[in-house]
Design a protein around this motif. Structure first.
Motif, PDB file in Angstrom:
ATOM      1  N   ASP A  10       0.831  -1.199   0.000  1.00  0.00           N
ATOM      2  CA  ASP A  10       0.000   0.000   0.000  1.00  0.00           C
ATOM      3  C   ASP A  10       0.868   1.253   0.000  1.00  0.00           C
ATOM      4  OD1 ASP A  10      -2.610   1.285   0.126  1.00  0.00           O
ATOM      5  OD2 ASP A  10      -2.055   1.851   2.175  1.00  0.00           O
ATOM      6  N   TYR A  11       1.908   1.265   0.820  1.00  0.00           N
ATOM      7  CA  TYR A  11       2.818   2.411   0.878  1.00  0.00           C
ATOM      8  C   TYR A  11       3.548   2.584  -0.444  1.00  0.00           C
ATOM      9  CZ  TYR A  11       6.358   5.606   2.771  1.00  0.00           C
ATOM     10  OH  TYR A  11       7.182   6.687   2.996  1.00  0.00           O
ATOM     11  N   ASP A  45      10.637  11.375  -2.281  1.00  0.00           N
ATOM     12  CA  ASP A  45       9.748  10.245  -2.537  1.00  0.00           C
ATOM     13  C   ASP A  45      10.422   9.191  -3.406  1.00  0.00           C
ATOM     14  OD1 ASP A  45       7.712  11.152  -0.963  1.00  0.00           O
ATOM     15  OD2 ASP A  45       6.317  11.584  -2.597  1.00  0.00           O
ATOM     16  N   ARG A  48      12.582   7.233  -1.028  1.00  0.00           N
ATOM     17  CA  ARG A  48      11.745   6.353  -0.212  1.00  0.00           C
ATOM     18  C   ARG A  48      11.195   5.192  -1.035  1.00  0.00           C
ATOM     19  NH1 ARG A  48      11.067  11.063   2.239  1.00  0.00           N
ATOM     20  NH2 ARG A  48       9.439  11.880   0.895  1.00  0.00           N
ATOM     21  N   GLN A  49      10.800   5.471  -2.275  1.00  0.00           N
ATOM     22  CA  GLN A  49      10.257   4.426  -3.137  1.00  0.00           C
ATOM     23  C   GLN A  49      11.297   3.345  -3.375  1.00  0.00           C
ATOM     24  OE1 GLN A  49      11.023   3.371  -6.398  1.00  0.00           O
ATOM     25  NE2 GLN A  49       9.187   2.207  -6.830  1.00  0.00           N
ATOM     26  N   VAL A  52      11.679   1.282  -0.094  1.00  0.00           N
ATOM     27  CA  VAL A  52      10.540   0.395   0.138  1.00  0.00           C
ATOM     28  C   VAL A  52      10.521  -0.724  -0.906  1.00  0.00           C
ATOM     29  CG1 VAL A  52       8.015   0.259   0.235  1.00  0.00           C
ATOM     30  CG2 VAL A  52       9.193   2.182   1.283  1.00  0.00           C
TER      31      VAL A  52
END
Length: 84
Positions: A10-11, A45, A48-49, A52
Motif C-alpha cells: 500500500d505504501y 519520494d 523512499r520508493q 521500500v
C-alpha cells in the motif's frame, strides 16, 4: 488485521502515485521556489520508493517483472533515439 505485505504494498503504491503526479506539478509551476520545493519532495519520494521497493523484494512481498535482455534494452534505446 493487515499483514506486513499489505502495508508495504500500500505504501509503495502511494509513493508510485505521488511520483506520477509530481511531473505535472513541476512542469506547471511558475514560481521558482515552489518548483524547487516540488523537485525536492519528488526526490525524497523517489528515495523512499527505492528503499521500500528493495525491502519489498527482499522479503518476497513484491516480485519484479522479468529482467530485460541486453538486446531488448538496445532495441528500446534505438527506438527512443530515432524518435528524437
Amino acid at each position: 488485521m493487515l499483514q506486513d505485505k499489505d502495508i508495504v504494498n500500500d505504501y509503495l503504491n502511494g509513493l508510485n502515485a505521488s511520483l506520477k503526479s509530481y511531473a505535472g506539478y513541476i512542469s506547471e509551476a511558475n514560481n521558482p521556489g515552489l518548483r524547487q520545493t516540488l523537485i525536492n519532495l519528488r526526490n525524497g519520494d523517489e528515495s523512499r520508493q527505492r528503499t521500500v521497493y528493495s525491502y519489498a523484494t527482499q522479503h518476497g512481498f513484491y516480485k519484479p517483472p522479468q529482467t530485460a535482455t541486453q538486446q531488448e534494452i538496445q532495441q528500446v534505446q534505438s527506438e527512443l533515439s530515432a524518435g528524437q
